[in-house]
Design a protein around this motif. Sequence first.
Motif, mmCIF file in Angstrom:
data_model
loop_
_atom_site.group_PDB
_atom_site.id
_atom_site.type_symbol
_atom_site.label_atom_id
_atom_site.label_comp_id
_atom_site.label_asym_id
_atom_site.label_seq_id
_atom_site.Cartn_x
_atom_site.Cartn_y
_atom_site.Cartn_z
ATOM 1 N N ALA A 101 29.499 43.151 69.426
ATOM 2 C CA ALA A 101 29.530 43.258 67.739
ATOM 3 C C ALA A 101 29.180 41.887 67.108
ATOM 4 O O ALA A 101 28.530 41.797 66.157
ATOM 5 N N VAL A 102 29.454 40.830 67.836
ATOM 6 C CA VAL A 102 29.214 39.413 67.461
ATOM 7 C C VAL A 102 27.671 39.249 67.606
ATOM 8 O O VAL A 102 26.889 38.710 66.622
ATOM 9 N N MET A 103 27.032 39.842 68.650
ATOM 10 C CA MET A 103 25.655 39.548 69.019
ATOM 11 C C MET A 103 25.021 40.372 67.994
ATOM 12 O O MET A 103 23.915 40.036 67.128
ATOM 13 N N SER A 104 25.503 41.779 67.487
ATOM 14 C CA SER A 104 24.757 42.549 66.485
ATOM 15 C C SER A 104 24.710 41.821 64.990
ATOM 16 O O SER A 104 23.748 41.958 64.275
ATOM 17 N N LEU A 128 23.600 35.212 74.582
ATOM 18 C CA LEU A 128 23.144 34.100 74.770
ATOM 19 C C LEU A 128 21.491 34.082 75.088
ATOM 20 O O LEU A 128 20.596 33.461 74.408
ATOM 21 N N PHE A 129 21.188 35.274 75.942
ATOM 22 C CA PHE A 129 19.950 35.519 76.271
ATOM 23 C C PHE A 129 19.133 35.809 75.033
ATOM 24 O O PHE A 129 17.722 35.651 74.906
ATOM 25 N N THR A 130 19.653 36.710 74.215
ATOM 26 C CA THR A 130 18.928 37.283 73.276
ATOM 27 C C THR A 130 18.843 36.404 71.986
ATOM 28 O O THR A 130 17.887 36.295 71.216
ATOM 29 N N CYS A 131 20.060 35.725 71.713
ATOM 30 C CA CYS A 131 20.537 34.982 70.448
ATOM 31 C C CYS A 131 20.023 33.272 70.531
ATOM 32 O O CYS A 131 19.805 32.572 69.706
ATOM 33 N N ALA A 132 20.462 32.817 71.889
ATOM 34 C CA ALA A 132 20.280 31.193 72.128
ATOM 35 C C ALA A 132 19.916 31.071 73.572
ATOM 36 O O ALA A 132 20.467 31.076 74.535
ATOM 37 N N HIS A 133 18.661 31.215 73.262
ATOM 38 C CA HIS A 133 17.752 31.121 74.598
ATOM 39 C C HIS A 133 18.131 29.876 75.674
ATOM 40 O O HIS A 133 18.362 29.984 76.772
ATOM 41 N N ASP A 134 18.117 28.809 74.796
ATOM 42 C CA ASP A 134 18.281 27.566 75.618
ATOM 43 C C ASP A 134 19.790 27.507 76.219
ATOM 44 O O ASP A 134 19.926 26.991 77.300
ATOM 45 N N ARG A 135 20.602 27.957 75.376
ATOM 46 C CA ARG A 135 21.945 27.916 76.154
ATOM 47 C C ARG A 135 22.064 28.868 77.305
ATOM 48 O O ARG A 135 22.825 28.498 78.382
ATOM 49 N N ALA A 136 21.610 29.921 77.463
ATOM 50 C CA ALA A 136 21.520 30.843 78.484
ATOM 51 C C ALA A 136 21.011 30.192 79.692
ATOM 52 O O ALA A 136 21.358 30.073 80.833
ATOM 53 N N ILE A 137 19.559 29.582 79.529
ATOM 54 C CA ILE A 137 19.076 28.682 80.629
ATOM 55 C C ILE A 137 19.959 27.892 81.217
ATOM 56 O O ILE A 137 19.928 27.493 82.197
ATOM 57 N N ASN A 138 20.361 26.767 80.176
ATOM 58 C CA ASN A 138 21.182 25.659 80.536
ATOM 59 C C ASN A 138 22.484 26.555 81.397
ATOM 60 O O ASN A 138 22.980 25.727 82.463
ATOM 61 N N MET A 164 21.523 41.492 87.002
ATOM 62 C CA MET A 164 20.218 42.143 86.408
ATOM 63 C C MET A 164 20.091 41.650 85.182
ATOM 64 O O MET A 164 18.733 41.311 84.834
ATOM 65 N N VAL A 165 20.740 40.952 84.168
ATOM 66 C CA VAL A 165 20.459 40.304 82.716
ATOM 67 C C VAL A 165 19.791 38.912 83.330
ATOM 68 O O VAL A 165 18.989 38.563 82.684
ATOM 69 N N VAL A 166 20.318 38.183 84.518
ATOM 70 C CA VAL A 166 19.837 36.672 84.934
ATOM 71 C C VAL A 166 18.321 37.014 85.352
ATOM 72 O O VAL A 166 17.504 36.440 84.821
ATOM 73 N N LEU A 167 18.005 38.402 85.740
ATOM 74 C CA LEU A 167 16.678 38.543 86.555
ATOM 75 C C LEU A 167 15.918 38.795 85.233
ATOM 76 O O LEU A 167 14.523 38.409 85.017
ATOM 77 N N GLU A 168 16.128 39.585 84.208
ATOM 78 C CA GLU A 168 15.514 39.726 83.032
ATOM 79 C C GLU A 168 15.215 38.310 82.225
ATOM 80 O O GLU A 168 13.935 38.388 81.691
ATOM 81 N N GLU A 193 29.386 30.929 74.328
ATOM 82 C CA GLU A 193 29.293 30.198 75.480
ATOM 83 C C GLU A 193 30.923 29.669 76.165
ATOM 84 O O GLU A 193 30.921 29.836 77.217
ATOM 85 N N LYS A 194 31.666 29.326 75.233
ATOM 86 C CA LYS A 194 33.051 29.100 75.603
ATOM 87 C C LYS A 194 33.711 30.459 76.258
ATOM 88 O O LYS A 194 34.339 30.269 77.331
ATOM 89 N N VAL A 195 33.517 31.530 75.587
ATOM 90 C CA VAL A 195 34.051 32.774 76.089
ATOM 91 C C VAL A 195 33.322 32.941 77.566
ATOM 92 O O VAL A 195 34.083 33.354 78.511
#
Length: 916
Positions: free
Chosen positions: A122-125, A163-173, A191-195, A144-146
């Motif tokens: 819900a937060v992501m949408s 994070l992958f969808t909305c905050a790309h850099d945070r996901a990579i970090n 699977m999400v990591v591979l994407e 990210e804390k969650v």
Amino acid sequence: MEKSCTLLIHFDKGSPAIANEIKEALEGNDVPLKIDAMKKAIMLLLNIIEKTDAKGRVLPEMILICQNLRNNLQHPNEYIRGVTLRFLCHLNETEIIEPLIPSVLQNLEHRHPVIRRNAILAVMSIYKLPQGEQLLVDAPEMIEKVLSTEQDPSAKRNAFLMLFTCAHDRAINYLLTHVDRVSEWGELLQMVVLELIRKVCRTNRGEKGKYIKIIISLLNAPSTAVIYECAGTLVSLSSAPTAIKAAANTYCQLLLSQSDNNVKLIVLDRLNELKTSHRDIMVDLIMDVLRALSSPNLDIQRKTLDIVLELITPQNINEVVLTLKKEVMKTQSGELEKNGEYRQMLIQAIHSCAIKFPEVASTVVHLLMDFLGDSNVASAIDVVVFVREIIETNPKLRASIITRLLDTVYQIRAARVCSCALWIIGEYCLSLSEVESAVATIKQCLGELPFYSVSEEAEGTDASKKTPQSNSITVSSRRPAVLADGTYATQSAASETAFSPPTTVQGSLASGNIRSLLLTGDFFLAAVVACTLTKLVLRLEEVQPSKVEVNKATTQALLIFVSMLQLGQSHALPHPIDNDSYDRIVLCIRLLCNTGAEIRKIWLQSCRQSFVKMLTEKQLQETEELKAKAQVSHAQPDDLIDFYHLKSRKGMSQLELEDEVQDDLKRSTGEFVKDADDANKLNRILQLTGFSDPVYAEAYVTVHHYDIVLDITVINRTKETLQNLCLELATMGDLKLVERPQNYTLAPESSKQIKANIKVSSTETGVIFGNITYETSNVLERTVVVLNDIHIDIMDYISPAVCTDTAFRTMWAEFEWENKVAVNTVIQNEKEFLDHIIKSTNMKCLTAPSALDGECGFLAANLYAKSVFGEDALVNVSVEKQTDGKLSGYIRIRSKTQGIALSLGDKITLKQKGGS
């Protein structure tokens, strides 16, 4: 007009009573009450409330809805909380969502994982909404804390996805920080990591080295889905031999470990793609791929053999042929239901191996000749065609093949196989012993003469009783009789009385197989027997010094010819001999009675020379096809040259070094050049509305085999805001819309990109039609703009393919759907018309170029193609040039499904007139 349901409202006051009444009525036995209860339930479900007014503003009643949703978000029942959070993911109205944000954030720390994972979604949408960043400024930091404290795999996956969808850099970090623990994460998160890795490496190929290490570590994951995705990601990112070999090994392991046939077929498709781009690496894994033949599924076996046959080299040919021989021997057990079809595929594969590598022919030809008498006629035909080609291309094997063929000819039960075997005997029996053995073998297979005789005794005894039309005949033949011990013996068959109807009886199982076929009325085989005996007698005159023996053989051959003609003209068979076979046998009689030098040369040399020419053309055609496949585009002369040896290789792994080399090779050969020309894309754009319409729309159509993607651009050409604009599409044919239409608000003179996905289930010309509806503040009624139809062309689904003449004829006889199109064209040259049809239908011409040479006023050719769904399309073009210069004739289309036959016929009718 149908409206999409966005929110279902129930009555707070009195709703339990209504629900109980409906429940009791539906559970009762009174049918009228049940009907009324069902009507009430449907009416309640259809009680839909609009969220906005005509100007797009949220209605005041939605305040009550917000309160209801807030209560549900704080409900003690976890299921109600989870469903409500899930529902919020589909809301787009900021005014409704904003008051609910505190309640949503509270659920991020709920004790139940189902609520936490839905709260993250819900937060992501909400964050992805146009004003989402203002509503939830610190959402990425919060998620990210969650993610750092979350233990539930699904919730952790949702947090990383956000994070992958909305905050790309945070996901990579986060990924690079926990790179050593990726292999311990759950399947969903991996699977999400591979994407994420695929997306990062596509945008920045220079950083793929550190991510490839993560992929290789995941190749040992316990989940087969993760392993499969790892292999695919590895192939898409790297062309280094180490990476490709690791991916290929992974596919081979999946191929052998998975029991699902669909999975095996998908993995074989991936291996086939690797074979095309990395053949050298796949060659080393050919035996691992061959192990897939253990599957009883014919489609899997066929795909496996197709892959293997293109990976054969002089180094592995012996191993491959040995495996195929073992598989052929297994088919003799008769345990599997479709052994005959599988044996036919194996024989064709061995045939292909022996043609490419003649040295292995000696190891398989004698084994395969055991199947000349196979009950599966298709297998036997493949064997005899294989023997015919091998005996010409391998002169050293001719003597042994002839000896074995003469020993095996008694077992042949199919007329087509017998005809081909007799041709081989007539052409390649050269020595005196071979010719004499061949003549003796054919005589034994024919049995005793005559095939048909008139009973003189009955004729004299009952002459007074006979009518002028009646004939007293006796069929001298031999038929099988079963003795008490179960063995077979032969007995004579003759008419017991003068007036008994003539009967033909098959020869015994031990001998007389050709006789049995002749007594069924197969006079084409009789003509083949006559030609074979004629060639043998003519050759006997060259190698036999004794004139007495030659005359004896000539006399016996003439007696056989006359007996066959006598049988053909008798009433013993339901059908008399056809004119072609009669003329052929009579020609053989005349030839043996008066032989000239020129005629002898034609019969003993020209026939084999034509066969050699046919084989040469076939080999040349295969070579040209291989050359066409091998052609690659070259780099441009002004392309940047990147010197690998001048690069800094500090800190690079061996895999990265290999990848750099492969990239340089691809650049130098132009492999990175885009295949699709931007100018060609313009041809795919279709105008859907007129330039004078208030709404202009055009579509870019992309066909992805099983999917059609419509990228539609809608432009508001007015000065007003268009509200509730909806693109409504419908289909005709085997097309299916995937998504329901959505409503949009379009500002004055602005545009909107709308995508529509359509599933395709068969090869059939389909039509997509629809309209655009919208509302304005000035007009109370909805305005409708009708769109132009989009015709999906069958040419997008079929591609040229190759099959053998035997396979083409077999399919032509089996397929039930035929479409006959009359030739109607302004083109006056037969070959030009054929080329135009080939180009228009995207098919492959199976008829050899030599067969189309010359100017005789007639042309016949076979065309073949396959659809992406595996369906076959057969076309026969028969054209005749009239005296006025115009072309006439027919184009026949045959297929297993009606859709291909009709669609291809419509395409030909449309295209055959013009030259474009």
